[in-house]
Design an enzyme around this catalytic site. Structure first.
Site, PDB file in Angstrom:
ATOM      1  N   HIS A  97       0.809  -1.232   0.000  1.00 36.84           N
ATOM      2  CA  HIS A  97       0.000   0.000   0.000  1.00 36.84           C
ATOM      3  C   HIS A  97       0.833   1.269   0.000  1.00 36.84           C
ATOM      4  O   HIS A  97       0.287   2.355  -0.163  1.00 36.84           O
ATOM      5  CB  HIS A  97      -0.921   0.011   1.220  1.00 36.84           C
ATOM      6  CG  HIS A  97      -1.782  -1.205   1.291  1.00 36.84           C
ATOM      7  ND1 HIS A  97      -1.567  -2.224   2.178  1.00 36.84           N
ATOM      8  CD2 HIS A  97      -2.843  -1.581   0.537  1.00 36.84           C
ATOM      9  CE1 HIS A  97      -2.466  -3.171   1.978  1.00 36.84           C
ATOM     10  NE2 HIS A  97      -3.248  -2.819   0.988  1.00 36.84           N
ATOM     11  N   GLU A 152      -2.921   3.263   2.016  1.00 35.36           N
ATOM     12  CA  GLU A 152      -2.438   3.877   0.774  1.00 35.36           C
ATOM     13  C   GLU A 152      -2.600   5.395   0.826  1.00 35.36           C
ATOM     14  O   GLU A 152      -1.681   6.150   0.437  1.00 35.36           O
ATOM     15  CB  GLU A 152      -3.201   3.310  -0.433  1.00 35.36           C
ATOM     16  CG  GLU A 152      -2.742   3.938  -1.743  1.00 35.36           C
ATOM     17  CD  GLU A 152      -3.585   3.522  -2.935  1.00 35.36           C
ATOM     18  OE1 GLU A 152      -4.041   2.368  -2.972  1.00 35.36           O
ATOM     19  OE2 GLU A 152      -3.784   4.359  -3.825  1.00 35.36           O
ATOM     20  N   SER A 155     -10.134  -4.617   3.189  1.00 37.49           N
ATOM     21  CA  SER A 155      -9.675  -4.568   1.795  1.00 37.49           C
ATOM     22  C   SER A 155     -10.558  -3.608   1.010  1.00 37.49           C
ATOM     23  O   SER A 155     -11.729  -3.895   0.733  1.00 37.49           O
ATOM     24  CB  SER A 155      -9.730  -5.967   1.175  1.00 37.49           C
ATOM     25  OG  SER A 155      -9.615  -5.872  -0.237  1.00 37.49           O
TER      26      SER A 155
END
Ligand code: SF4
Length: 330
Positions: free
Chosen positions: A79, A131, A227
């Protein structure tokens, strides 16, 4: 569980993307070529089975660098990381292997370029995702994170004449379009990448869900609750009017979900091993229902390994073994 189901449609593509395969390969190869222990900062990818399997093979997962002893090897997750994390690792003399997906790195580079050119940057994404935290770290004084069209419409920036936008790689294509439209209305001169940053794997998995959503009464998305791309697959199905649930694995399937269901769809997030799909199919397939793959596109993307891994192998007089993908061993 399966008495009424007559057909299972498997969305394709589904499961591992090139960035996830690369990240898993990096950890496996590091365990081969680096002196133990090998640390991994955060989940290498957002999937419990992947993390548990790599842990059993010897990887030590930590949340932050202060849990890593000096001079140890540490791998950064797919990420990405904020530059401050890399700087701390260098300052402490840690041996770093960066498993950041190249498509995430591309977004970081765009952020750096826009910041250098004096833009206020709108990062479309979810502020608590690893991220986004990493990308935000490239220019924290210039980046504004927004997750919705409403937030985009209310955003105030230093210079509305000089605004750029970027996107997290794992968003819903439809939601992102709405946010970008809202940004364009608010900041008519806004600039952005030639295509948004949603990666090929996210786009393909969403397209595959759209293809089968109207042909099934229920869609099961196999993936972890953290996720992002797996959550988006559930949203895509629900937007198409199809019931959908996110499950970790076959154990999460509730019998009442299957009441009256004759056709069921299955897909998997980009960090989900195929074995979890096979287990779900097996459990649902107790009465020999037909299983059909529906592919919207074939993927052949593959990313090169980071050079530091080859250097570490060379230092120890080793060559990197052939790339193995963990999906073949679990
Ligand atoms: S989902 Fe996309 S950005 Fe994320 S690791 Fe996979 S290929 Fe890279």
């Amino acid at each position: 569980m399966t008495a009424r189901i007559s057909e299972i449609l498997l969305a394709g593509p589904r499961g591992f993307c090139a960035g996830v395969e690369r990240a898993i390969d990096i950890v496996e190869l590091a365990l081969d070529v680096c002196p133990p222990p090998v640390y991994v900062r955060r989940e290498i990818v957002h999937n419990r089975l992947v993390v548990d399997t790599l842990h059993k093979k010897g990887a030590i997962f930590v949340d932050e660098l202060d849990e890593v002893p000096d001079d140890a090897t540490v791998i950064f997750s797919a990420h990405g990381i904020a530059p401050s994390v890399r700087e701390e690792a260098l300052r402490r003399g840690l041996r770093v292997i960066d498993a950041t997906c190249p498509l995430v790195t591309k977004v970081h580079l765009e952020a750096i370029r826009y910041a250098r050119e004096g833009y206020s940057i709108v990062l479309i994404g979810h502020e608590d995702h690893d991220e986004v935290i990493g990308t935000l770290g490239e220019a924290p004084d210039r980046i504004y994170v927004v997750a919705s069209a409403e937030a985009a419409a209310e955003l105030e920036v230093a210079d509305p004449e000089k605004v750029a936008y970027l996107t997290q790689t794992t968003l819903s294509m439809d939601d992102t379009r709405d946010v970008i439209d809202a940004l364009r209305r608010k900041f008519p001169k806004i600039v952005g990448p030639s295509r948004d940053d949603i990666c090929y794997a996210t786009q393909n998995r969403q397209a595959a869900v759209k293809r089968i959503a109207n042909d099934v009464e229920l869609l099961l998305v196999i993936g972890s609750a953290n996720s992002s791309n797996a959550i988006r697959l559930v949203e895509v199905a629900r937007t198409a009017g199809t019931r959908a649930h996110l499950i970790n694995d076959v154990c999460d399937i509730r019998p009442e979900w299957l009441d009256g269901v004759r056709r069921i769809g299955i897909t998997a997030g980009a960090s989900t091993p195929e074995v979890l799909v096979s287990q779900a199919v097996e459990a649902l397939n107790g009465h020999s229902v037909s299983v059909r793959e529906v592919h919207v596109v074939e993927e052949d993307v593959r990313f090169a390994l980071p050079q530091e891994l080859a250097h570490m192998a060379k230092e120890r007089g080793m060559t990197l073994p052939a790339r193995t993908a963990m999906r073949q061993s679990i």
